[in-house]
Design a protein around this motif. Structure first.
Motif, short mmCIF file in Angstrom:
data_model
loop_
_atom_site.label_atom_id
_atom_site.label_comp_id
_atom_site.label_asym_id
_atom_site.label_seq_id
_atom_site.Cartn_x
_atom_site.Cartn_y
_atom_site.Cartn_z
N GLY A 34 -4.64 -9.15 0.61
CA GLY A 34 -3.05 -9.30 0.34
C GLY A 34 -2.47 -7.92 0.50
N GLU A 35 -1.06 -8.14 0.65
CA GLU A 35 -0.45 -6.78 0.99
C GLU A 35 0.25 -6.29 -0.51
OE1 GLU A 35 3.14 -5.18 4.06
OE2 GLU A 35 2.26 -7.06 4.21
N THR A 36 0.12 -5.11 -0.49
CA THR A 36 0.59 -4.19 -1.64
C THR A 36 1.54 -3.08 -1.17
OG1 THR A 36 -0.87 -2.53 -1.58
CG2 THR A 36 -1.38 -4.66 -2.97
N THR A 37 2.24 -2.41 -2.03
CA THR A 37 3.07 -1.20 -1.57
C THR A 37 2.23 -0.12 -1.07
OG1 THR A 37 2.93 -0.41 -3.84
CG2 THR A 37 4.94 -1.66 -3.14
N PRO A 47 -6.29 1.37 6.75
CA PRO A 47 -4.99 0.87 6.57
C PRO A 47 -4.84 -0.76 6.94
CG PRO A 47 -4.96 3.03 7.36
CD PRO A 47 -6.33 2.46 7.43
N LEU A 48 -4.11 -1.58 6.08
CA LEU A 48 -4.10 -3.16 6.41
C LEU A 48 -3.08 -3.10 7.52
CD1 LEU A 48 -4.20 -5.88 5.82
CD2 LEU A 48 -2.26 -5.64 4.32
N SER A 49 -2.12 -2.39 7.79
CA SER A 49 -1.45 -2.70 9.14
C SER A 49 -2.28 -2.44 10.44
CB SER A 49 -0.16 -1.72 9.09
OG SER A 49 -0.30 -0.46 9.14
N ASP A 50 -3.15 -1.28 10.31
CA ASP A 50 -3.84 -0.82 11.42
C ASP A 50 -4.81 -2.06 11.93
OD1 ASP A 50 -2.60 1.23 11.62
OD2 ASP A 50 -4.31 2.68 11.08
N ILE A 51 -5.41 -2.77 10.74
CA ILE A 51 -6.54 -3.57 11.08
C ILE A 51 -5.89 -4.64 11.33
CG2 ILE A 51 -8.35 -4.99 9.84
CD1 ILE A 51 -8.90 -1.98 10.23
N ARG A 52 -4.76 -5.29 10.77
CA ARG A 52 -3.86 -6.41 11.32
C ARG A 52 -3.47 -6.30 12.81
NH1 ARG A 52 0.49 -6.20 8.13
NH2 ARG A 52 -0.48 -7.57 6.40
#
Length: 429
Positions: A34-37, A47-52
């Motif tokens: 899940g995404e957080t700040t 980093p979530l954005s990189d993996i996504r």
């Protein structure tokens, strides 16, 4: 040159369709955190954005519509890297299939001298064993291979016959089945591979685990190893008994600004970046379940290192996914690569060979290239605690994966160390 072993056969990568389909199915069902700040704060990990984004490219449903094509990457690897496989028996363990890259220098024909070398004019040609580490693979030789084997206009600079194995439990080499397959066994595999290829005498290059494995090769087989170059330095700190001047300088903080920065970087890494080593070195099977089952799991686990251990290297999504795919589609599975940490760290208190690898051994000349972005960066002069230093350099750019990040700098250092203005004239080639 001695006749190569008849067990050596050409090798081409070909991942079964079923494996590709299985990975595609798992990617389609992948659940991301899940995404957080602070999801993209690298202090917390990948980093979530990189993996996504990378997962989207892998599946082909990302924002840009780009889709990672393993078959195309596989064919490019087969065309650009001359690959082979052989069988190697390891004392106390089984006979293993070992995958490796082998390319002979462009400036020699069928040599008949020791090590298979034949000088063309004044050119010196040297067999070189290149050993990768974790989370690397044979891929790391890709960029330096054409540079090392090419003809040069400088008669003082050598060319090389290059051998780059996939270590057991990595890439397309076999999974080991018994406990206790540690650094000495990896060294045995690499040395026997060189002998199978007819290279009775050779030089080595290594970073990460490759630095420790090639160091141990030099300790175990000193009459065969004519020089070892490292871009990662594993050395016991100086003591009042082993090196009193270095010890006092260290205690008093009398280091150069570059060495002070390296020591600070090393300490920061130990505190904030070494958790993976503790996990893989104590209970490797537990995180192994996650990475063996989930392509996203091994992607995040390794991507954190690719991003964090390089010196601002501009990784492309395709580069990352090829790197990860070699782990996902490896013969042994991505979890098997963790076990080297366990076998090394758990044996450390009683392993005299490991202790010797980090202290003085004067039998093999040493070269060391320090890259400023390396995760662990002791003072450059500490290389002299390992053995006779014949070459040393410091680069203000580049990180842990020097052969990938700064191939020209690494190759330049190898040519200087082993060239006619280095130890080349002393080599029997």
């Amino acid at each position: 040159m001695a006749t190569p072993s008849p067990t050596i056969k050409p090798y081409r990568i070909h991942v079964p369709d079923a494996a590709l389909e299985r990975v595609a199915a798992k990617l389609a069902l992948a659940t991301l955190p899940g995404e957080t700040t602070f999801s993209d704060d690298p202090a917390y990990g990948a980093p979530l954005s990189d993996i996504r984004r990378l997962v989207g490219v892998w599946r082909g449903d990302g924002e840009g519509g780009e889709k990672f094509d393993w078959r195309k990457a596989e064919e490019e690897l087969n065309e650009s890297l001359p690959q082979f496989e052989t069988k190697i028996s390891v004392e106390g363990h089984e006979e293993l299939k070992v995958h490796f890259v082998h390319k002979r220098s462009e400036v020699v024909g069928d040599g008949d001298g020791e090590g298979g070398n034949k000088k063309k004019g004044k050119k010196l040609v040297i067999p070189l064993l290149f050993v990768h580490g974790w989370p690397g693979s044979f891929l790391e030789v890709s960029k330096i291979l054409p540079l090392l084997t090419s003809a040069t206009t400088d008669d003082d600079a050598p060319s090389f016959h290059v051998v780059a194995p996939s270590l057991p439990n990595f890439g397309f080499s076999q999974r080991t089945s018994k406990p206790g397959f540690g650094l000495a066994q990896h060294a045995e595999v690499c040395h026997k591979l060189m002998l199978q290829l007819g290279y009775d005498k050779y030089v080595t290059q290594g970073g990460d685990w490759g630095s420790m494995i090639t160091r141990i090769i030099g300790i175990l087989y000193p009459s065969h190893v004519l020089g070892s170059h490292f871009n990662f330095l594993m050395v016991a700190p100086p003591t009042l008994l082993t090196a009193p001047i270095l010890y006092l300088r260290h205690v008093l903080g009398l280091h150069s600004p570059a060495d002070k920065a390296g020591l600070a970087r090393s300490q920061h890494f130990r505190v904030t970046g070494s958790g993976y080593s503790a996990l893989q070195g104590t209970k490797p099977h537990t995180p192994g379940f996650a990475v063996a089952d989930s392509p996203v799991g091994i992607l995040a686990w390794v991507y954190e290192k690719l991003r964090g251990w390089t010196d601002g290297y501009p990784w492309t999504d395709r580069e990352v996914l090829v790197w990860i795919a070699v782990y996902v589609f490896s013969d042994a599975g991505p979890d098997a690569s963790f076990r080297l940490y366990y076998e090394t760290l758990q044996s450390a208190p009683r392993d005299d060979l490991l202790r010797r690898s980090r202290t003085w051994s004067g039998s093999v000349p040493i070269g060391y290239s320090a890259f400023a972005g390396e995760a662990l960066l002791p003072p450059v002069e500490w290389a002299g605690l390992l053995g006779p230093v014949v070459f040393q350099s410091r680069h203000d750019k580049g990180g842990h994966f020097a052969a990938w990040e700064k191939p020209e700098l690494l190759v330049g250092d190898l040519r200087k160390m082993f060239g006619k203005n280095g130890i080349g004239p002393k080599l029997p080639f």
